[in-house]
Design a protein around this motif. Structure first.
Motif, mmCIF file in Angstrom:
data_model
loop_
_atom_site.group_PDB
_atom_site.id
_atom_site.type_symbol
_atom_site.label_atom_id
_atom_site.label_comp_id
_atom_site.label_asym_id
_atom_site.label_seq_id
_atom_site.Cartn_x
_atom_site.Cartn_y
_atom_site.Cartn_z
ATOM 1 N N SER A 37 0.830 -1.203 0.000
ATOM 2 C CA SER A 37 0.000 0.000 0.000
ATOM 3 C C SER A 37 0.865 1.254 0.000
ATOM 4 N N CYS A 38 0.190 2.398 0.063
ATOM 5 C CA CYS A 38 0.865 3.700 -0.005
ATOM 6 C C CYS A 38 1.401 4.105 1.380
ATOM 7 N N VAL A 39 2.385 4.993 1.375
ATOM 8 C CA VAL A 39 2.956 5.474 2.641
ATOM 9 C C VAL A 39 2.042 6.459 3.379
ATOM 10 N N ASP A 40 0.972 6.895 2.737
ATOM 11 C CA ASP A 40 0.077 7.906 3.322
ATOM 12 C C ASP A 40 -0.245 7.583 4.788
ATOM 13 N N SER A 41 -0.027 8.563 5.657
ATOM 14 C CA SER A 41 -0.161 8.315 7.098
ATOM 15 C C SER A 41 -1.606 8.047 7.527
ATOM 16 N N ALA A 101 5.303 5.298 -1.718
ATOM 17 C CA ALA A 101 4.410 6.345 -2.211
ATOM 18 C C ALA A 101 3.712 5.852 -3.482
ATOM 19 N N GLY A 102 2.381 5.869 -3.451
ATOM 20 C CA GLY A 102 1.605 5.420 -4.605
ATOM 21 C C GLY A 102 1.704 3.925 -4.855
ATOM 22 N N GLU A 103 2.137 3.177 -3.843
ATOM 23 C CA GLU A 103 2.400 1.725 -3.959
ATOM 24 C C GLU A 103 3.035 1.373 -5.306
ATOM 25 N N GLY A 132 -4.817 0.723 -2.972
ATOM 26 C CA GLY A 132 -4.709 2.143 -3.309
ATOM 27 C C GLY A 132 -5.633 2.926 -2.403
ATOM 28 N N HIS A 133 -5.607 4.242 -2.543
ATOM 29 C CA HIS A 133 -6.524 5.013 -1.698
ATOM 30 C C HIS A 133 -6.933 6.327 -2.341
ATOM 31 N N GLN A 134 -8.087 6.796 -1.915
ATOM 32 C CA GLN A 134 -8.648 8.071 -2.361
ATOM 33 C C GLN A 134 -7.664 9.217 -2.070
ATOM 34 N N LYS A 135 -7.637 10.182 -2.948
ATOM 35 C CA LYS A 135 -6.819 11.392 -2.777
ATOM 36 C C LYS A 135 -5.334 11.062 -2.558
ATOM 37 N N CYS A 136 -4.835 10.064 -3.280
ATOM 38 C CA CYS A 136 -3.418 9.697 -3.139
ATOM 39 C C CYS A 136 -2.539 10.835 -3.671
ATOM 40 N N GLY A 137 -1.696 11.378 -2.803
ATOM 41 C CA GLY A 137 -0.847 12.506 -3.187
ATOM 42 C C GLY A 137 0.153 12.139 -4.273
ATOM 43 N N ALA A 138 0.698 10.927 -4.193
ATOM 44 C CA ALA A 138 1.695 10.501 -5.182
ATOM 45 C C ALA A 138 1.066 10.380 -6.565
HETATM 46 ZN ZN LIG Z 1 -1.029 7.673 -1.474
#
Ligand SMILES: [Zn+2]
Length: 258
Positions: A105-109, A130-132, A158-164
């Motif tokens: 998954s993504c690094v998003d906290s 970031a962004g898996e 993945g996830h909503q509003k992924c910054g990467a």
């Molecule tokens: Zn993300």
């Protein structure tokens, strides 16, 4: 010898536990009868987790995935039980681990897999970038749980509003249209490049282009991992199931995608 031939650690864990006089059943039921542990363990933990199936008891991918989705529903409902977080459980893992799923998954906290699936230590093996996005180095970590520890499920999340993904979409669109890109304080050119196939795949999809790219990235990642040298045979033999999901920051829910 770079090929992994160290599958069987789950059995090793069970054997070790037996040798220690704990026995298989008692090891995997520790949280249910959890005694005087500190932290959030002890009787409170036992009461909280009552009625929630123990992930460690599950063998097949379908049951494990359903248990993760059930845990995610508890998380979304504000009813998480935080299993396998007590001292006795932690101590029972000293001799080995048997995570039942790998999660990439993504690094998003805001998207911590152990929390959003309501699991504890030792339950899932998580790799985050970031962004898996992955490369040969990362893919060795992603494949470790399934290939070396016999985890029968791999979840690409993945996830909503992924910054990467949002940043990659901005950069690739600006490059395509020849427009100037707003300056950022950090650069992630490797991540942008790794997300280019998802950008291309999402073209022509209806709806929000970043949402489409997030979904495309999960699906492309699933396909790529299924063909990884450490995983391809497991997938072909039906010993590993790879699924995808997108997490909503708004609802707290993971939606399976395919
Ligand atoms: Zn993300």
């Amino acid at each position: 010898m770079s090929t992994l031939h160290i599958r069987g650690n789950r059995r090793a864990l069970l054997t070790t536990a037996g040798a220690a006089g704990l026995g298989v059943v008692s090891v995997f039921a520790l949280d249910a009868c959890s005694a005087d542990g500190g932290g959030i363990g002890g009787e409170d933990a036992a009461a909280q987790t009552a009625g929630v199936p123990d992930l460690q008891d599950l063998e097949n991918a379908e049951d494990i995935w359903q248990a993760l989705l059930d845990g995610n529903q508890r998380w979304a409902d504000g009813a998480a039980v935080h299993p396998h977080a007590d001292v006795q459980w932690r101590e029972s893992l000293v001799e080995g681990q048997a995570p039942r799923a790998a999660v990439f998954s993504c690094v998003d906290s805001r998207v911590a897999p152990e929390l959003i699936f309501d699991t504890g230590v030792g339950d899932i093996m998580v790799t985050r970038t970031a962004g898996e996005v992955f490369d040969p180095l990362v893919s060795e970590s992603v494949s470790y749980g399934p290939a070396a520890l016999e985890a029968p499920l791999l979840v690409v999340l993945g996830h909503q509003k992924c910054g990467a993904v949002t940043a990659a979409h901005e950069a690739l669109l600006a490059a395509e249209e020849g427009t100037e890109l707003e300056e950022h304080e950090y650069a992630l050119p490797e991540t942008v490049e790794a997300l280019r196939p998802a950008y291309e795949a999402a073209k022509g999809e209806s709806g929000d282009p970043v949402d489409a790219m997030i979904k495309a990235n999960v699906l492309l990642t699933i396909e790529a991992l299924k063909g990884h040298p450490n995983l391809a045979e497991l997938v072909a033999d039906g010993e590993l199931t790879v699924v995808g999901g997108v997490y909503s920051l708004e609802t707290g829910l993971v939606t399976e995608i395919s």
